[in-house]
Enzyme design. Structure first.
Site, short mmCIF file in Angstrom:
data_model
loop_
_atom_site.label_atom_id
_atom_site.label_comp_id
_atom_site.label_asym_id
_atom_site.label_seq_id
_atom_site.Cartn_x
_atom_site.Cartn_y
_atom_site.Cartn_z
N ARG A 114 80.06 -39.89 81.57
CA ARG A 114 78.74 -39.34 82.30
C ARG A 114 79.34 -38.34 83.37
NH1 ARG A 114 76.38 -45.34 83.00
NH2 ARG A 114 78.62 -45.61 83.32
N HIS A 156 73.02 -44.59 75.98
CA HIS A 156 73.75 -45.18 75.18
C HIS A 156 73.50 -44.81 73.56
CE1 HIS A 156 74.02 -49.05 77.90
NE2 HIS A 156 75.32 -48.41 78.07
N SER A 210 72.74 -48.71 82.88
CA SER A 210 71.80 -50.07 82.73
C SER A 210 71.50 -50.56 84.13
CB SER A 210 72.56 -51.16 81.95
OG SER A 210 72.66 -50.45 80.60
N LYS A 226 80.89 -58.10 85.24
CA LYS A 226 79.46 -58.04 85.57
C LYS A 226 78.81 -59.09 85.26
CE LYS A 226 79.55 -53.05 84.07
NZ LYS A 226 79.06 -52.16 83.07
#
Ligand code: ADP
Length: 163
Positions: free
Chosen positions: A91, A18, A129, A42
């Site tokens: 990514r 990030h 994360s 989440k």
């Protein structure tokens, strides 16, 4: 680029991936908002206040970055602040479908909003994360993946010693 841009995310917690995107984006815009959103899909480990706090410490060296907690629609947040650029990191191919759907939906809700993508550095292409949390939960070494103060917070949360 003139004007402000928005880096939205869960940042649960902020990683060096990030930060790489934020550090590369900040110099090319006037003002960069980093907004901590609640992702309904989440369940976060850290509270929004904790996530904001970690991001503020990690971006303290960047004078034109403003970190805020946000709720509700991203498009409403952007419209309220006159933001017309959303910046997301990419990514791998696996990110693409989700990002395309989000960008399309946001465009429908706010036609003047453009989503721009920044490719991750290869060294961060595996970094998420969730993976960092999984390793930290079991006391694995996460140095180099998150800032040191974040790694301390993770160890505190999981009650694990440095490994
Ligand atoms: P969200 O729940 O909205 O996906 P995340 O905190 O997981 O929020 O991610 C926020 C943004 O940061 C997304 O654009 C994501 O693709 C990007 N990102 C996450 N990890 C990396 C990384 N290692 N390199 C580059 N960008 C990343």
């Amino acid at each position: 680029m003139q004007g402000s841009a928005l880096c939205p995310g869960s940042f649960d917690p902020v990683t060096n991936g990030h930060l790489d995107v934020i550090e590369r984006a900040a110099p090319v815009v006037d003002l960069l908002y980093v907004a901590v959103f609640t992702n309904m899909g989440k369940s976060p480990l850290f509270t929004a206040a904790e996530r904001v706090d970690m991001l503020r410490v990690a971006t303290a060296h960047l004078p034109n970055v403003r970190v805020e907690a946000a709720s509700g629609l991203l498009t409403a947040y952007a419209r309220d602040r006159g933001i017309r650029i959303v910046l997301r990191g990419l990514r791998a191919v696996s990110d693409f479908e989700y990002e395309l759907a989000m960008a399309e939906m946001n465009k429908q809700l706010y036609a003047e909003l453009e989503t721009l993508f920044m490719m991750t550095r290869p060294a961060h292409s595996f970094l998420s994360s969730s993976l960092v949390k999984e390793v930290a939960r079991w006391g694995g070494d996460i140095s180099g993946l998150v800032p040191d103060h974040v790694s301390c917070r993770l160890r505190e949360k999981f009650g694990t010693a440095r490994n």
